[in-house]
Enzyme design. Structure first.
Site, short mmCIF file in Angstrom:
data_model
loop_
_atom_site.label_atom_id
_atom_site.label_comp_id
_atom_site.label_asym_id
_atom_site.label_seq_id
_atom_site.Cartn_x
_atom_site.Cartn_y
_atom_site.Cartn_z
N CYS A 123 0.84 -1.20 0.00
CA CYS A 123 0.00 0.00 0.00
C CYS A 123 0.88 1.25 0.00
O CYS A 123 2.01 1.24 0.48
CB CYS A 123 -0.94 -0.03 1.20
N CYS A 195 -3.28 -0.98 -6.11
CA CYS A 195 -4.19 -0.42 -7.11
C CYS A 195 -3.49 -0.28 -8.46
O CYS A 195 -2.37 0.23 -8.55
CB CYS A 195 -4.71 0.91 -6.63
N GLU A 447 -7.02 12.19 1.61
CA GLU A 447 -7.14 12.21 0.15
C GLU A 447 -8.59 12.41 -0.24
O GLU A 447 -9.50 11.97 0.46
CB GLU A 447 -6.62 10.90 -0.45
N SER A 473 -5.84 11.35 -4.06
CA SER A 473 -5.39 10.01 -4.37
C SER A 473 -4.61 10.02 -5.68
O SER A 473 -4.85 10.86 -6.55
CB SER A 473 -6.59 9.08 -4.49
#
Length: 561
Positions: A123, A195, A447, A473
């Site tokens: 992360c 992500c 964010e 983000s």
């Protein structure tokens, strides 16, 4: 010279018999007490898909350390899932976790007198947190990225977690129904990995590869592919050799290396968070770096990669097209990298890239040819003006014309802002202001992916501006400006904006301006009162007390010397 330069303090001599007794209990034998003790900082957790595959990598790292002649000791560190905490009070802990991670790795490695550290993270705060600790300690170290997630798919389109955020905006705008929203939700995150676009995690992993602190090609590998585990084991071998040669992080994390990393961030269209994190990493490494340096590099580096969030492709596509080494070779060929920067392998950047092609393959369009870039200049613009005398960061990819003047729509929190967007109360031409979300005021610089995704989903991406003293983000794009400094909580001009004031965002002129007179601004400043701290106990209270301005990296150990 012994290989266990540091750890012999706890393993050598009669007086260390109790220390050795403890180590025997965890598996040490007589022959192990002269080996370098290497920490394996393991950010494994099931809190987030970004980190759920990391334990397997840590085990391969342990194997690699032993094979190379080291003695590994594994320890855990924390993570916060931004995607899960996004839009809630929990998101205030995200940036805070970067410094908790840094402190925890420093605490264990120095508390146990380790000879080196192999840090594994997924992360996006794991990475800068680990690198801050590595730069502070200056013991041999290597960073291993947990790997990117593979894309989901719906109706022939690749999905990332941002697809789900944008689908919320599309649903609220009546563009899709609940069935389609649920279908996207179920397919957006198909397995382990961080992500999938060029969001913050993949931005930081790419930058660390460019900086020389991770192995070539490792930053864009998929978490679930065998090559990721193989690369982890190889990283362990390289680290043990770096311990033998005493290749130290501050020999690698130099001004030249950081400039190389920033050049790659611009070329791949990376996250605004990289500005904040590299200012903090430079601070930890005692390297001179300012927010204005990002603007200098932006002006000379084109965006070469067509990657999400504003582009078409995900990071696994970049890997297949040639990865970060190909991007670096293109930059090197045009004198935009420092060729003599050292890497953890002991080789220079130029030596590492010697056999890498200098042209992208013709059968792909993820990496564009030099004469046909996505954008002629980088996408992370540093804006200044009476609203941001210390600076602010604008991400201008995906915007037809990065210039807008409009009336302020003022919100004192992210939640209030999102409610207004989803209720259709924001119109084309508005400038949304979200304040008291800065490092001290939030605290923690939340964010704003939910509001920005809702704006995109509603079709207002290049018609509405949004400024905040919080963050965005890596999945954000549009006419957005974050990290506004000074922040509202310390009396920055963003605290003095009134509903309906005209604001100008102009990336061409690098301007963020509140269009009122200096006299009026001073009148407002005279009557402004600082807000009552939102937290008076615990980690957020400590963070708010210690944290610096975002313009210098939101660090927590500034001014202590």
């Amino acid at each position: 010279m012994p290989e266990n330069i540091r750890s012999q303090l706890v393993t050598k001599g009669v007086q260390r018999a109790p220390n050795r007794a403890m180590l025997r209990a965890v598996g040490f034998e007589d022959s192990d007490f002269t080996k370098p003790i290497i920490g394996v900082a393991n950010a494994y957790s099931t809190i987030t898909p970004c980190n759920m595959g990391i334990n397997d990598l840590a085990m391969r790292g342990m194997t690699g350390v032993k094979e190379a002649g080291g003695m590994p000791q594994i320890f855990g560190t924390i993570t916060i899932s931004d995607g899960i905490s996004m839009g809630t009070e929990g998101m205030k802990y995200s940036l805070v976790s970067r410094d908790v991670i840094a402190d925890s790795i420093e605490t264990v490695c120095n508390g146990q007198t380790m000879d080196g550290v192999l840090a594994i993270g997924g992360c996006d705060k794991n990475m800068p947190g680990a690198m801050i600790a590595i730069a502070r300690m200056n013991i041999p170290a290597i960073f291993v990225y947990g790997g990117t997630i593979k894309p989901g798919n719906y109706n022939g389109k690749d999905l990332t977690v941002v697809s789900a955020f944008e689908a919320v905006g599309e649903y609220s705008a009546g563009k899709i129904d609940e069935t389609e929203l649920t279908a996207i939700e179920r397919r957006a995150c198909p397995g382990a990995g961080s992500c999938g676009g060029m969001f913050t995690a993949n931005t930081m992993s790419s930058a660390f590869e460019a900086m020389g602190m991770s192995l070539m090609y490792s930053s864009t590998m998929a978490a679930e592919d065998a090559e990721k585990a193989d690369s982890t084991e190889k990283s362990a071998h390289v680290l043990v050799e770096a311990i033998r040669k005493q290749i130290l992080p501050r020999q690698i994390i130099t001004r030249k290396a950081i400039e190389n990393a920033i050049s790659v961030i611009m070329a791949v269209g990376g996250s605004t968070n990289a500005v904040l994190h590299f200012l903090a990493i430079a601070h930890a490494a005692d390297v001179e770096l300012s927010i204005d340096d990002f603007e200098t590099i932006r002006a000379r580096v084109p965006v070469l990669c067509d990657l999400k969030p504003s582009g078409r492709y995900v990071t696994t596509n970049l890997h297949q097209a040639g990865g970060i080494p190909l991007v670096m070779k293109m930059l090197l060929e045009h004198d935009l990298l420092h060729p003599d920067a050292l890497t953890i392998t002991g080789k220079t950047i130029a030596e590492q890239l010697a056999d890498v092609p200098s042209q992208p393959p013709a059968n792909q369009d993820v990496i564009r040819p030099w004469d046909n870039p996505m954008y002629a200049q980088g996408h992370l613009a540093i804006l200044k003006g009476n609203l941001a005398t210390e600076g602010a960061v604008a991400k201008i990819t995906g915007v037809k014309n990065p210039e807008i003047t409009g009336p302020a729509r003022v919100f004192e929190s992210e939640e209030a802002c999102l409610e207004a967007i989803l209720a259709g109360k924001i119109q084309a031409g508005d400038i949304i202001v979200v304040r008291y979300e800065g490092p001290k005021g939030g605290p923690g610089m939340r964010e704003m992916l939910a509001p920005t995704s809702a704006i995109i989903g509603a079709g207002l991406g290049d018609k509405v501006g949004l400024i905040t003293d919080g963050r965005f983000s890596g999945g954000t794009y549009g006419m957005v400006v974050g990290h506004v400094a000074p922040e509202a909580a310390v009396g920055g001009a963003i605290a003095l904006i009134k509903e309906g004031d005209m604001i100008t965002i102009d990336a061409h002129k690098r301007l963020l301006q509140l269009n009122i007179s200096d006299e009026e601004l001073e009148k407002r400043r005279e009557v402004w009162e600082p807000p009552t701290p939102r937290y008076t106990r615990g980690v957020l209270a400590k963070y708010a007390k210690l944290v610096s301005s975002s313009s210098v990296g939101a660090v927590t150990d500034s001014g202590l010397d």
